[in-house]
Design a protein around this motif. Structure first.
Motif, PDB file in Angstrom:
ATOM      1  N   ASP A 192     -37.026  11.013   0.212  1.00 31.36           N
ATOM      2  CA  ASP A 192     -37.983  11.190  -0.893  1.00 31.36           C
ATOM      3  C   ASP A 192     -38.303   9.864  -1.576  1.00 31.36           C
ATOM      4  O   ASP A 192     -39.437   9.613  -1.962  1.00 31.36           O
ATOM      5  N   PHE A 216     -26.948  -2.399 -12.106  1.00 30.79           N
ATOM      6  CA  PHE A 216     -27.519  -1.061 -12.209  1.00 30.79           C
ATOM      7  C   PHE A 216     -26.589  -0.016 -11.604  1.00 30.79           C
ATOM      8  O   PHE A 216     -26.442   1.079 -12.136  1.00 30.79           O
ATOM      9  N   PHE A 217     -25.997  -0.356 -10.461  1.00 33.83           N
ATOM     10  CA  PHE A 217     -25.187   0.651  -9.756  1.00 33.83           C
ATOM     11  C   PHE A 217     -23.690   0.459  -9.994  1.00 33.83           C
ATOM     12  O   PHE A 217     -22.874   0.870  -9.176  1.00 33.83           O
ATOM     13  N   TRP A 219     -41.960   7.926  -1.809  1.00 38.22           N
ATOM     14  CA  TRP A 219     -42.522   7.470  -3.075  1.00 38.22           C
ATOM     15  C   TRP A 219     -43.006   6.024  -2.948  1.00 38.22           C
ATOM     16  O   TRP A 219     -44.096   5.673  -3.376  1.00 38.22           O
ATOM     17  N   ARG A 268     -43.779  -0.070  -9.911  1.00 39.14           N
ATOM     18  CA  ARG A 268     -42.524  -0.689 -10.335  1.00 39.14           C
ATOM     19  C   ARG A 268     -41.355   0.214  -9.946  1.00 39.14           C
ATOM     20  O   ARG A 268     -41.497   1.418  -9.897  1.00 39.14           O
ATOM     21  N   PHE A 269     -40.230  -0.380  -9.706  1.00 36.49           N
ATOM     22  CA  PHE A 269     -39.020   0.444  -9.600  1.00 36.49           C
ATOM     23  C   PHE A 269     -37.807  -0.372 -10.000  1.00 36.49           C
ATOM     24  O   PHE A 269     -37.802  -1.598  -9.909  1.00 36.49           O
ATOM     25  N   SER A 270     -36.821   0.325 -10.487  1.00 37.97           N
ATOM     26  CA  SER A 270     -35.540  -0.298 -10.808  1.00 37.97           C
ATOM     27  C   SER A 270     -34.840  -0.538  -9.468  1.00 37.97           C
ATOM     28  O   SER A 270     -35.314  -0.087  -8.435  1.00 37.97           O
ATOM     29  N   PRO A 271     -33.710  -1.227  -9.458  1.00 37.28           N
ATOM     30  CA  PRO A 271     -32.945  -1.234  -8.209  1.00 37.28           C
ATOM     31  C   PRO A 271     -32.809   0.212  -7.742  1.00 37.28           C
ATOM     32  O   PRO A 271     -32.430   1.088  -8.520  1.00 37.28           O
ATOM     33  N   ILE A 272     -33.182   0.453  -6.500  1.00 36.07           N
ATOM     34  CA  ILE A 272     -33.249   1.841  -6.030  1.00 36.07           C
ATOM     35  C   ILE A 272     -32.633   1.910  -4.641  1.00 36.07           C
ATOM     36  O   ILE A 272     -32.777   0.977  -3.848  1.00 36.07           O
ATOM     37  N   ALA A 310     -34.966   6.003 -13.817  1.00 38.93           N
ATOM     38  CA  ALA A 310     -35.248   4.675 -14.391  1.00 38.93           C
ATOM     39  C   ALA A 310     -36.562   4.136 -13.839  1.00 38.93           C
ATOM     40  O   ALA A 310     -37.377   3.578 -14.579  1.00 38.93           O
ATOM     41  N   SER A 311     -36.777   4.318 -12.545  1.00 45.13           N
ATOM     42  CA  SER A 311     -38.007   3.801 -11.929  1.00 45.13           C
ATOM     43  C   SER A 311     -39.222   4.528 -12.476  1.00 45.13           C
ATOM     44  O   SER A 311     -40.252   3.919 -12.752  1.00 45.13           O
ATOM     45  N   LEU A 312     -39.090   5.834 -12.636  1.00 39.89           N
ATOM     46  CA  LEU A 312     -40.213   6.600 -13.192  1.00 39.89           C
ATOM     47  C   LEU A 312     -40.586   6.055 -14.571  1.00 39.89           C
ATOM     48  O   LEU A 312     -41.750   5.807 -14.862  1.00 39.89           O
ATOM     49  N   LEU A 331     -39.908  14.399  -5.436  1.00 41.99           N
ATOM     50  CA  LEU A 331     -38.706  13.566  -5.498  1.00 41.99           C
ATOM     51  C   LEU A 331     -37.627  14.359  -6.203  1.00 41.99           C
ATOM     52  O   LEU A 331     -37.925  15.093  -7.140  1.00 41.99           O
ATOM     53  N   LYS A 332     -36.389  14.149  -5.823  1.00 38.85           N
ATOM     54  CA  LYS A 332     -35.313  14.776  -6.590  1.00 38.85           C
ATOM     55  C   LYS A 332     -35.029  13.919  -7.824  1.00 38.85           C
ATOM     56  O   LYS A 332     -34.631  12.768  -7.704  1.00 38.85           O
ATOM     57  N   VAL A 360     -30.585  11.718 -11.089  1.00 38.42           N
ATOM     58  CA  VAL A 360     -30.666  10.635 -10.107  1.00 38.42           C
ATOM     59  C   VAL A 360     -31.161   9.407 -10.866  1.00 38.42           C
ATOM     60  O   VAL A 360     -32.339   9.272 -11.162  1.00 38.42           O
ATOM     61  N   ARG A 361     -30.216   8.539 -11.193  1.00 40.69           N
ATOM     62  CA  ARG A 361     -30.496   7.519 -12.184  1.00 40.69           C
ATOM     63  C   ARG A 361     -31.566   6.524 -11.749  1.00 40.69           C
ATOM     64  O   ARG A 361     -32.398   6.099 -12.550  1.00 40.69           O
ATOM     65  N   ASP A 362     -31.530   6.130 -10.488  1.00 42.32           N
ATOM     66  CA  ASP A 362     -32.514   5.113 -10.099  1.00 42.32           C
ATOM     67  C   ASP A 362     -33.929   5.695 -10.077  1.00 42.32           C
ATOM     68  O   ASP A 362     -34.894   5.000 -10.412  1.00 42.32           O
ATOM     69  N   VAL A 363     -34.042   6.964  -9.724  1.00 42.81           N
ATOM     70  CA  VAL A 363     -35.368   7.587  -9.727  1.00 42.81           C
ATOM     71  C   VAL A 363     -35.880   7.741 -11.157  1.00 42.81           C
ATOM     72  O   VAL A 363     -37.021   7.399 -11.478  1.00 42.81           O
TER      73      VAL A 363
END
Lengths: 608, 523
Positions: free
Chosen positions: A164, A78-79, A168, A149-153, B165-167, B151-152, B160-163
């Motif tokens: 932030d 992902f990163f 969440w 759910r969340f992606s790798p974050i 994608a998670s959303l 959230l930004k 902000v890609r991870d935010v």
């Protein structure tokens, strides 16, 4: 070329790093599921620009740490191109590097010479992860019904806290203070790991450490290949049945065919049930974790790391219960069908490594209780491991004993006293059950019965899941299957009811007693070959009754003197041997007792 | 830079209004989901640095936009740079429901923030127990969906890609949500550019002065009207039945005094263990809508109007639900009730003759089986009934505060939603009699292909479910008519006769309610 002594020193150092990571985590976390029950583990991973490898692990519930490999891979994927020293990544999603939503994995890249070369990591099972039902939604039919759910974050980016993102994540949790503290504990553990890894590299130089890592991986691979080569080539198949998918389907087959060819093994799960509508679906990270668990138990002499896994080739047909397609619900998978996956691989291995097999899984007896703790006025959520501590099986040379099988023994049975302090419950009794150990030349651990009662709890609701009653954990090489798990609400009372699969309701009356029976692990070898002296000792310990000694083991004891009658025993064993050689299936006394107690009809013989 | 005069300020105010209308049209055209395109459940606004709305395209969202902007500013006041976009959707933190997402971005000129631009819209789903995130049985917000505190979503011009994608992982319709957010962002980007150009032409000072003027002007106009109303106080209370168990209790004391409107909802009942609660922001928005409806179209709807309102609610009540109480149904239903209750009380105190500004709105969400994994369909756009009569005019269609929804085209719905529209007709004798009668009720018959699920919470409306011979499930919706205004016996006789001829009023009703003799009608 590195010498093996230095490489071994590095290997043991890294194992110690992993141990220190998890010690730091469990000693600083706030949730009893970590600091008491240790439902978490740590690993150290390496990355060489091509692939991620597990190089050391500790306190490692295999279901966690082998699956964490996928979490590190997903983080890197992902990163890609956006990773820096000081980043801290969190992974949870079963379709993006996780196993099921509540297992949160912290992944921390350690940059050396400008490259992310190591990743200390901690995975822990969070008591809550949002979603419609506290602690997990038994009735979920898709992944969104299972929570946040969340992606790798990134929790930290280049060392900077991402407030932030934290907000969440904790907003989507019923225990935000615990979550915050537990995440800090996991991160703290990884930071200690980073420090130790840097100290290692400072001492030996990065080149030597990397060479040692290659040696560690290659060495385990080589030893694993040697081991496999010693096993006879062939196809070895087995089937386990999952009692229920909690969504209306029963007796779902998990099939595996282990193909041993030269120095490699293919584990093909073709023929396993189609994925279900319910929560009992596995995903690759979780299925592989249980596949590797079984192999690690088969080869205890080989250090476990990614090199060890290289000769094992998995085939996971998509759309089946072992590799469900998104957005299937997966909440139960870390035990259901995870346990069945581990157990069926072990059962198949019986064909080529009989002297090494034994129960390596646990089967589900999962009670969740939540409501308001009247002592503090606060909400509580009690996910307890206390009532389900026995699944250890017999192996050649040793009886099953204690709590979980060796592969799960990093998890602790929480203390009754601490549980009563932490949650509004009272434990009325906890005892080993006579005749409940699966008979075998080496018997399984005895079943464990707990009786629990809520105490000063309001608005309580409980959700209980049971597996392994209809089709318990396998026995091996002629040993009996485990006797089976079950739950009885209001045991012996007017409102007595048996929970054979699951229940989800408020308790009424609110202090109703619940009995949990955890049925132990499988036996190994023919019980008629068990040393009568060992049977006698079990009788003296009340683990086996006089009737059971005769019924299961053909051992006849003098009821007064408690001595073995050798002649009567020999005759009885002959008689039983002939009887059992026929087609008539026989049930161990403990299994018979469980069937009578619960009144269930087990499925007929497994079709292979 | 030259000082700007009052005519210049007024021109800029109008330009702000024209701009948000244009941006609203952009969102309506670009967005992916039906709720936005047809039900028009969205808004775009220009705001000042304190969250004051300078201009908004959707008057119903004035309070929601203000609440969201204040929450976002509280969180990021000192961390809002050019190119940042804040995302939020948390009922208990400046929002209404999980699936109502808002975006806000600073408008920068020469590196410093001048104004803010924001947009919000209803998404088809944001996780939770039920597809669509409306869950009448929910007790906690997590059973409805995934709350999104500020959230930004973009930082300094980069997503902000991870935010992001998670959303998108938390919705069952990631393509639609992504498309909707792109539509909002497109409108915001266009709007920012327009404001920046305006600042380049007129100067930043002028733009800021106009932003202040817009709100001051609205406040001034409103206070002028208020001054003509006289002072007084009224207490109103509503305790509707809502299925089994205790329902919501909404109690308001509305007072006009000293040039302001105070609304005290503090005596409302405790929050419920169901989704029939409203967040503080939802309630504030409903009260703003009520006040704005009574003030009428002369007062621009922006932050200036809110300065008149003193609102009091008590935390933990049904109109100010505490975290994590469920709110997915209260936002629609209680909001409409509060608008009606507060608006009617206020109108009576004020002596205006606008009739009831709203009516309680039912919730009917269907998911036809044949639609597969499609988003459920909110049938609110068909609810074009319930407008009450008012001095000088009969009610027609939906109450004006709800009239933003477009009447859906039957053909488009049939194509999109696997729903066949079999009939839409006015119902005889369903209009509240009055000197000025209410709008007639509406009967809508829909066929759901392959059957389907219906989730509903009904207030005065009815649904009838049945099967057809050929397979589809038959769903008949009966939307209530509006209330009448004034004594029916004083209604113009010719108007009664016309209603009879149109089939809106039966002869019997004409006689019973309006006192029009049958023989007279026959003659």
């Amino acid at each position: 070329m590195i010498d093996s002594v230095t490489a071994e020193i590095v290997r043991n150092y890294l194992e110690t790093v992993a141990a220190e990571v998890i010690q730091t985590m469990t000693r600083t976390s706030v949730s009893p599921i970590f600091n008491e029950a240790h439902d978490c583990s740590a690993g150290v991973f390496s990355y060489d620009d091509r692939e991620v490898s597990l190089i050391a692990r500790a306190d490692a519930a295999p279901v966690h740490i082998y699956a964490a490999l996928s979490s590190v891979e997903a983080s890197l994927e992902f990163f890609r191109g956006n990773l820096a020293q000081g980043d801290v990544i969190l992974v949870c999603d079963p379709y993006d590097g996780g196993s099921h939503l509540p297992d949160y994995t912290v992944v921390m890249p350690v940059f050396i010479d400008g490259k992310p070369q190591f990743f200390p990591s901690v995975r822990g099972h969070m008591p809550d992860n949002g979603g419609p039902v506290p602690g997990g939604n038994l009735k979920a039919r898709d992944i969104w019904q299972e929570g946040f759910r969340f992606s790798p974050i990134k929790l930290y980016e280049r060392g900077e806290l991402r407030e932030d993102v934290w907000e969440w994540i904790v907003r989507n949790n019923r225990l935000p203070e615990n979550l915050r503290a537990d995440l800090e504990a996991m991160i703290g553990g990884c930071r200690v790991g980073e420090q130790r890894i840097r100290e290692l590299c400072d001492r030996y130089g990065i080149e030597v450490v990397l060479e040692a890592v290659r040696w560690i991986l290659d060495s385990s691979e080589r030893r694993m290949r040697e081991r496999i080569s010693a096993w006879p080539d062939g196809e070895y198949a087995a089937t386990s049945l999952l009692d229920t998918d909690f969504a209306g389907r029963r007796d779902l087959p998990i099939k595996v065919t282990l193909r041993v060819e030269g120095d490699e093994v293919t584990a093909d799960f073709a023929g396993s049930a189609e994925q279900t509508d319910g929560i009992a679906n596995s995903v690759p990270a979780n299925t592989l974790a249980f596949l590797y668990t079984a192999f690690s138990a088969l080869c205890p002499e080989i250090p476990i790391n990614s090199g060890f896994f290289r000769p094992v080739r998995p085939v996971l047909p998509p759309g089946t219960i072992v590799n469900a397609n998104e957005p299937a619900a997966v909440r139960a998978n870390t035990v259901t069908p995870g346990a069945d996956i581990g157990d069926v691989v072990m059962k198949a291995a019986e064909g080529f490594a009989p002297e090494r097999v034994g129960t390596c899984s646990i089967d589900l007896l999962g009670p969740w209780l939540w409501g308001k703790d009247e002592r503090s006025g606060r909400s509580f959520l009690h996910y307890e491991l206390l009532c389900t501590p026995t699944a250890s099986g017999g192996v050649e040379g040793a009886d099953g004993w204690g709590a979980w099988p060796a592969t799960f023994s990093s998890a602790d049975v929480p203390s009754v006293e601490m549980s009563e302090v932490q949650y509004p419950v009272l434990y009325k009794s906890g005892q080993l059950v006579t005749d409940s150990a699966a008979p075998g030349r080496w018997r399984g651990s005895a079943g464990w019965e707990t009786v629990r009662q809520p105490h000063r709890a309001a608005d309580q609701h409980h959700s209980i899941r049971v597996q392994g009653l209809y089709s318990p954990l396998h026995g091996f090489c002629g040993g009996c299957d485990a006797t089976g798990n079950y739950v009885v609400i209001d045991p012996g009372g007017e409102r007595e009811r048996v929970v054979s699969t699951w229940t989800d309701s408020a308790l009424s009356p609110p202090d109703e007693l619940i009995l949990f029976n955890s049925g132990g692990g499988g036996g190994w070898g023919n019980p008629l070959e068990r040393d009568p002296e060992l049977v006698r000792r079990d009788v003296l310990d009340d683990l086996v009754s006089l009737d059971g000694a005769r019924w299961d083991y053909g051992v006849v004891l003098d009821p007064e003197l408690m001595t073995v009658d050798p002649e009567a025993t020999a005759a009885e064993r002959r008689r039983l041997g002939e009887q059992r050689a026929g087609d008539r299936p026989w049930l161990s006394l403990g299994r018979k007792n469980v069937l009578e107690r619960t009144g269930i009809e087990p499925p007929s013989e497994t079709e292979d | 830079m030259t000082a700007i005069d009052s005519i210049g300020l007024e021109i800029l105010r109008r330009r702000f209004e024209a701009l948000v209308a244009e941006l609203g049209a952009v969102v309506g055209k670009l967005a992916r989901s039906t709720a936005i395109r047809e039900n028009r459940a969205y808004s775009v606004a220009i705001l000042d640095g304190h969250g004051g709305v300078v201009a908004i395209d959707n008057p119903l969202h004035l309070g929601l936009m203000t609440g969201g902007a204040r929450c976002a500013l509280d969180r990021f006041r000192y961390d809002m740079r050019e190119g940042d976009v804040v995302l939020l959707g948390d009922a208990h933190a400046g929002g209404s429901r999980c699936q109502d997402l808002m975006l806000m971005a600073p408008i920068s000129v020469d590196g410093s923030t001048v104004l803010q631009i924001a947009a919000r819209a209803e998404m088809p789903d944001l996780g939770g127990e039920l597809i669509g995130s409306v869950n009448p049985a929910a007790r906690e917000v997590w059973a409805e969906g995934v709350p999104v505190p500020p959230l930004k979503l973009w930082r300094e011009g980069h997503q902000v890609r991870d935010v992001q994608a998670s959303l998108l992982m938390n919705t069952r319709f990631p393509d639609q949500v992504e498309g909707n957010l792109e539509a909002l962002l497109a409108a915001m980007t266009l709007g920012s550019g327009r404001i920046q150009r305006l600042a380049a032409d007129q100067g930043v000072e002028a733009v800021l002065a106009a932003a202040a003027h817009s709100q001051d002007y609205a406040e001034r106009r409103a206070r002028a009207l208020l001054a003509g109303w006289g002072e007084g106080e009224a207490s109103v209370r509503r305790e509707p039945a809502a299925g089994e168990g205790a329902g919501p209790v909404v109690a308001a004391t509305v007072a006009i005094a000293a040039g302001s409107v105070s609304v005290d909802l503090g005596a409302s009942g405790p929050e419920l263990r169901s989704a029939l609660n409203a967040s503080a922001t939802s309630t504030a928005a409903a009260v703003a809508t009520a006040v704005s409806a009574v003030l009428g179209p002369e007062v621009p709807v922006n932050g200036g109007l809110l300065r008149l309102i003193e609102l009091r609610t008590a935390a933990g009540t049904v109109v100010d639900a505490s975290f994590p109480s469920a709110v997915s149904c209260g936002h629609v239903y209680l909001s409409s009730l509060i608008v009606e209750l507060v608006g009617t009380a206020l109108a009576e105190l004020a002596g205006t003759s606008g009739g009831a500004p709203a009516c309680e709105r039912s919730i009917v969400v269907v998911r036809p089986e044949a639609a597969g994994e499609q988003a459920p369909v909110d049938l609110a756009p068909f609810a074009i009934a319930g407008c009450s009569g008012a001095e000088g005019r009969d009610g027609w269609g939906a109450p004006h505060v709800f009239s933003r929804s477009l009447m859906p085209s039957a053909e488009e719905w049939e194509g999109q939603a696997e729903i066949a529209v079999r009939g839409i007709e006015l119902v005889r004798d369903s209009a509240g009699p009055g000197r000025w009668r209410g709008a007639p009720g509406l009967a809508v018959e829909l066929h759901l292909r392959g059957g389907g699920e219906v989730t509903s919470l009904l207030f005065g409306d009815r649904i009838e479910l049945g099967d057809t011979d050929s397979g589809p499930r038959r769903l008949r919706l009966l939307f209530k008519g509006g209330a009448g205004y004034g004594d029916p016996r004083q209604r113009d006789r010719e108007a009664v006769r016309a209603d009879v001829r149109d089939g809106l009023v039966s002869s019997a009703e004409a006689k019973a309610a309006y006192g029009l003799a049958v023989e007279e009608e026959a003659a």
